[in-house]
Each structure stands twice: as C-alpha cells, then as structure tokens.
Design a protein around this motif. Structure first.
Motif, PDB file in Angstrom:
ATOM      1  N   GLU A 209      -5.310  -0.995  -1.636  1.00 23.60           N
ATOM      2  CA  GLU A 209      -4.536   0.307  -1.280  1.00 23.60           C
ATOM      3  C   GLU A 209      -5.115   1.135  -2.446  1.00 23.60           C
TER       4      GLU A 209
ATOM      5  N   THR B 261      -4.825   3.262  -5.339  1.00 24.30           N
ATOM      6  CA  THR B 261      -3.643   3.449  -6.358  1.00 24.30           C
ATOM      7  C   THR B 261      -4.004   4.799  -7.767  1.00 24.30           C
ATOM      8  N   SER B 262      -5.244   4.717  -7.764  1.00 29.88           N
ATOM      9  CA  SER B 262      -5.446   5.765  -8.989  1.00 29.88           C
ATOM     10  C   SER B 262      -6.818   5.928  -8.861  1.00 29.88           C
TER      11      SER B 262
ATOM     12  N   ILE C 273      -2.477   9.106 -10.111  1.00 26.65           N
ATOM     13  CA  ILE C 273      -1.949   7.959  -9.954  1.00 26.65           C
ATOM     14  C   ILE C 273      -1.049   8.176  -9.001  1.00 26.65           C
ATOM     15  N   LYS C 274      -0.948   7.138  -7.893  1.00 27.41           N
ATOM     16  CA  LYS C 274       0.045   7.267  -6.714  1.00 27.41           C
ATOM     17  C   LYS C 274       1.220   6.734  -7.308  1.00 27.41           C
TER      18      LYS C 274
ATOM     19  N   ASP D  76       4.499   5.007  -7.074  1.00 28.13           N
ATOM     20  CA  ASP D  76       5.040   3.804  -6.602  1.00 28.13           C
ATOM     21  C   ASP D  76       6.334   3.716  -5.768  1.00 28.13           C
TER      22      ASP D  76
ATOM     23  N   GLY E 282       3.849   7.611   0.523  1.00 24.69           N
ATOM     24  CA  GLY E 282       2.658   7.867  -0.092  1.00 24.69           C
ATOM     25  C   GLY E 282       2.047   9.181   0.021  1.00 24.69           C
TER      26      GLY E 282
ATOM     27  N   TRP F  37       1.630  12.131  -5.727  1.00 28.63           N
ATOM     28  CA  TRP F  37       0.737  11.351  -6.428  1.00 28.63           C
ATOM     29  C   TRP F  37       0.981  12.079  -8.059  1.00 28.63           C
TER      30      TRP F  37
ATOM     31  N   TYR G 219      -8.122   0.318  -6.905  1.00 27.58           N
ATOM     32  CA  TYR G 219      -7.636  -0.222  -5.618  1.00 27.58           C
ATOM     33  C   TYR G 219      -6.806  -1.373  -6.255  1.00 27.58           C
ATOM     34  N   LYS G 220      -5.706  -1.742  -5.202  1.00 32.28           N
ATOM     35  CA  LYS G 220      -4.882  -2.788  -5.515  1.00 32.28           C
ATOM     36  C   LYS G 220      -4.868  -3.663  -4.261  1.00 32.28           C
TER      37      LYS G 220
END
Length: 112
Positions: free
Chosen positions: A41, A43-44, A62-63, A65, A70, A73, A106-107
């Motif tokens: 995903e 994320t940044s 930065i997304k 959380d 979604g 940001w 990504y994560k």
C-alpha cells in the motif's frame, strides 16, 4: 475525528487484523518482516516542484491512517501542513513544473 468515529475505526481495524491473522499459516511469524500477502500500500510520497534538480522545492505527502476511504492525505510543505485529496496524489505523475513524485514509500499489507 470524533470519539465515536475513532472507536468505530479501532474496532474495524482490530477486526480486519484478526481476520488477516486467522488466514495465515499457524507458524507464520508476523514480526519476521516478510510480507505474506505480497500486496503493498502506498503510504508516503516525497515530491519535487520545479523545472530541474538544481532548483525547486520538496514536499511530503502522507496518507491519513485514520481515513478508511483513503481519500485524505497530509501535505507537509515547510511549516505548513494541510489536507489534500487523493486526486492531488494521482496528479503527481510529473512532466511539467508542477509537483512530481520522486520517492514512493510502501508498506506491506498485513505487516504490523
């Protein structure tokens, strides 16, 4: 975010994590660093605005959380922090003097 929304988010997040763990092999170590899903995903993003690498400006996106959709940001622009929508993130493809995504972070989905 209101307390009721936060509680609902925590409940859904906890339920999702438990469902995810339940489908993994029983001997799988979640702290191994391995991504069992092979899904990632975004994320940044570190973005550059300017015509070349010798001039311009950098920003981070930065997304959020806590946003289950979604859609939201965070935009970090020096000492200014604001919320931007997903369509801004999708426009970071570059090709002009506008913001261009440089570094994508990504994560692994399902990793702690």
């Amino acid at each position: 975010m209101k307390k009721k929304q936060k509680d609902e988010f925590k409940k859904l997040n906890s339920q999702w994590k438990q469902n995810y763990i339940d489908i993994l092999p029983k001997d799988f170590d979640l702290n191994s660093g391995e991504n069992p899903s092979s899904l990632y995903e975004l994320t940044s993003i570190i973005a550059h605005q300017g015509s070349n690498a010798d001039s311009g400006h950098y920003q981070a996106f930065i997304k959020d959380d806590n946003d289950l959709t979604g859609e939201n940001w965070w935009r970090f622009n020096d000492d200014k922090v604001s919320v931007v929508k997903r369509d801004k993130i999708e426009s970071l493809a570059g090709g002009s003097e506008g913001d261009s995504a440089l570094i994508l972070i990504y994560k692994g989905v399902g990793l702690p």
